[in-house]
Design a protein around this motif. Sequence first.
Motif, PDB file in Angstrom:
ATOM      1  N   UNK A   1      59.644  63.203 -12.906  1.00 18.21           N
ATOM      2  CA  UNK A   1      58.928  61.997 -12.476  1.00 18.21           C
ATOM      3  C   UNK A   1      57.450  62.128 -12.813  1.00 18.21           C
ATOM      4  N   UNK A   2      56.918  61.134 -13.491  1.00 22.90           N
ATOM      5  CA  UNK A   2      55.482  61.077 -13.785  1.00 22.90           C
ATOM      6  C   UNK A   2      54.942  59.753 -13.262  1.00 22.90           C
ATOM      7  N   UNK A   3      53.961  59.839 -12.378  1.00 22.66           N
ATOM      8  CA  UNK A   3      53.286  58.657 -11.853  1.00 22.66           C
ATOM      9  C   UNK A   3      51.893  58.593 -12.461  1.00 22.66           C
ATOM     10  N   UNK A   4      51.498  57.405 -12.911  1.00 23.69           N
ATOM     11  CA  UNK A   4      50.177  57.273 -13.524  1.00 23.69           C
ATOM     12  C   UNK A   4      49.634  55.871 -13.326  1.00 23.69           C
ATOM     13  N   UNK A   5      48.359  55.715 -13.668  1.00 18.96           N
ATOM     14  CA  UNK A   5      47.686  54.418 -13.592  1.00 18.96           C
ATOM     15  C   UNK A   5      46.966  54.160 -14.907  1.00 18.96           C
ATOM     16  N   UNK A   6      46.951  52.913 -15.341  1.00 20.90           N
ATOM     17  CA  UNK A   6      45.945  52.455 -16.297  1.00 20.90           C
ATOM     18  C   UNK A   6      44.885  51.782 -15.442  1.00 20.90           C
ATOM     19  N   UNK A   7      43.720  52.375 -15.396  1.00 18.00           N
ATOM     20  CA  UNK A   7      42.693  51.923 -14.459  1.00 18.00           C
ATOM     21  C   UNK A   7      42.357  50.443 -14.645  1.00 18.00           C
ATOM     22  N   UNK A   8      42.243  49.765 -13.499  1.00 16.48           N
ATOM     23  CA  UNK A   8      41.893  48.341 -13.431  1.00 16.48           C
ATOM     24  C   UNK A   8      42.979  47.455 -14.047  1.00 16.48           C
ATOM     25  N   UNK A   9      44.208  47.925 -14.026  1.00 12.89           N
ATOM     26  CA  UNK A   9      45.326  47.146 -14.566  1.00 12.89           C
ATOM     27  C   UNK A   9      46.520  47.262 -13.628  1.00 12.89           C
ATOM     28  N   UNK A  10      47.036  46.138 -13.151  1.00 15.33           N
ATOM     29  CA  UNK A  10      48.171  46.177 -12.235  1.00 15.33           C
ATOM     30  C   UNK A  10      49.395  46.793 -12.907  1.00 15.33           C
ATOM     31  N   UNK A  11      50.067  47.626 -12.155  1.00 13.94           N
ATOM     32  CA  UNK A  11      51.255  48.288 -12.673  1.00 13.94           C
ATOM     33  C   UNK A  11      52.336  47.322 -13.099  1.00 13.94           C
ATOM     34  N   UNK A  12      52.436  46.207 -12.398  1.00 15.47           N
ATOM     35  CA  UNK A  12      53.462  45.227 -12.757  1.00 15.47           C
ATOM     36  C   UNK A  12      53.231  44.690 -14.162  1.00 15.47           C
ATOM     37  N   UNK A  13      51.977  44.485 -14.533  1.00 18.09           N
ATOM     38  CA  UNK A  13      51.677  43.987 -15.876  1.00 18.09           C
ATOM     39  C   UNK A  13      52.047  45.044 -16.914  1.00 18.09           C
ATOM     40  N   UNK A  14      51.722  46.311 -16.616  1.00 17.13           N
ATOM     41  CA  UNK A  14      52.067  47.402 -17.536  1.00 17.13           C
ATOM     42  C   UNK A  14      53.578  47.500 -17.696  1.00 17.13           C
ATOM     43  N   UNK A  15      54.299  47.344 -16.591  1.00 16.98           N
ATOM     44  CA  UNK A  15      55.764  47.361 -16.640  1.00 16.98           C
ATOM     45  C   UNK A  15      56.296  46.272 -17.567  1.00 16.98           C
TER      46      UNK A  15
END
Length: 377
Positions: free
Chosen positions: A291-305
């Motif tokens: 499992x790898x959890x990460x963020x693209x800063x200032x970007x909602x995860x739902x949009x990245x998904x």
Amino acid sequence: MIYLDYAATCPIDEDALLAYIEISKNYFANTNSLHDIGGDAQHILENCRKQLASILGAQKEGLYFTSGGSESNFLAIHALLSSLPSSKNHIITAMGEHSSIHSTMKILEQKGYEITYLPYTATGAIDLAVLESSIQVNTAIVSIQHVNSETGAIQPIEEISFICRKYQLLFHSDLVQSFGKLPIPDLSTMVDGFSLSSHKFYGPKGVGACYIHPRLNGKSFYPHTTHENGFRPGTVNTPGIVAMVIAANKANQLISEESTHYNKLRQLFLEKIKNYPSLSVIENEAQLPSIIALRIKQTEGQWVLLESNRRGFAISTGSACQVGQQAPSKTMKALGYSDEEAKELVRISFGRNTSPIEVEQFAASLQDIAKNIHQTN
């Protein structure tokens, strides 16, 4: 489509599927029926109970088959509470637990129980000193999951068990994300109850297991039921249980081999994205490598998904999406992130069929997504 969401669910193992079909065809009777066909199904059921208990290092008399992890969590908490006097009305759990634990706690709060929710430290684990200081004279249960489903952080289950034994508290652990991925020796000596879900280790959906130590005089949440020795109602899913036990046995045998596989994939992915500062990986001191959890800063995860999905990759956000918006991740909040930061979480999870080329392709795609966001901003 490249699937990188194995922490959500796995495809069924081929051997487990064949067994499911065979039992569905030939041993379909209700295990409570008194005729011979029912007796045959009951014999298979009890053999499965014995096998799974052996894999778990638990006593078969305390093992009950359920519809999955969420039901197991709900029933386990209620069964453990029912074995204690009503004056024991304080429960300790963690802020980042699975939603089935949180919903169970909300129900219990309405019934007058006091709930303490522990945050996580920067290492991703609960603070054992804070756990110990939270114990009250009326504390009944500590319920802490073994592996966090959003970040893969591993909780110190042995140390938590030691504290619970020291203060004579009951200890429940949600093992849904850890079983079949981590060795768990002497389990029955560490916990009083635990929960499993078949589809997390390549078994079928709609089946799981719950364990309540036989020494406890717990009562069923459902009165006057006969299935599973009165633990839960409903015709037992014999084909699903057989398939689950086959999948459990295989997963348990492959732990070392698959751990090596996942560690290689994890290191490959981290190496490929290390030069992109806008990609922030949530690292924990002890962590499930798949499992790898990460963020693209200032970007909602739902949009990245959704953008990843458009590019042919199936990943997930750290929490369930609601209509038009993503709720903040409970785990990220427990780690001290703001609501906005907690909404940025996405989760990648590898499976036994994930290949290095798929990981490289996704890393390149994620870098491109981050680069495009940076240029737009």
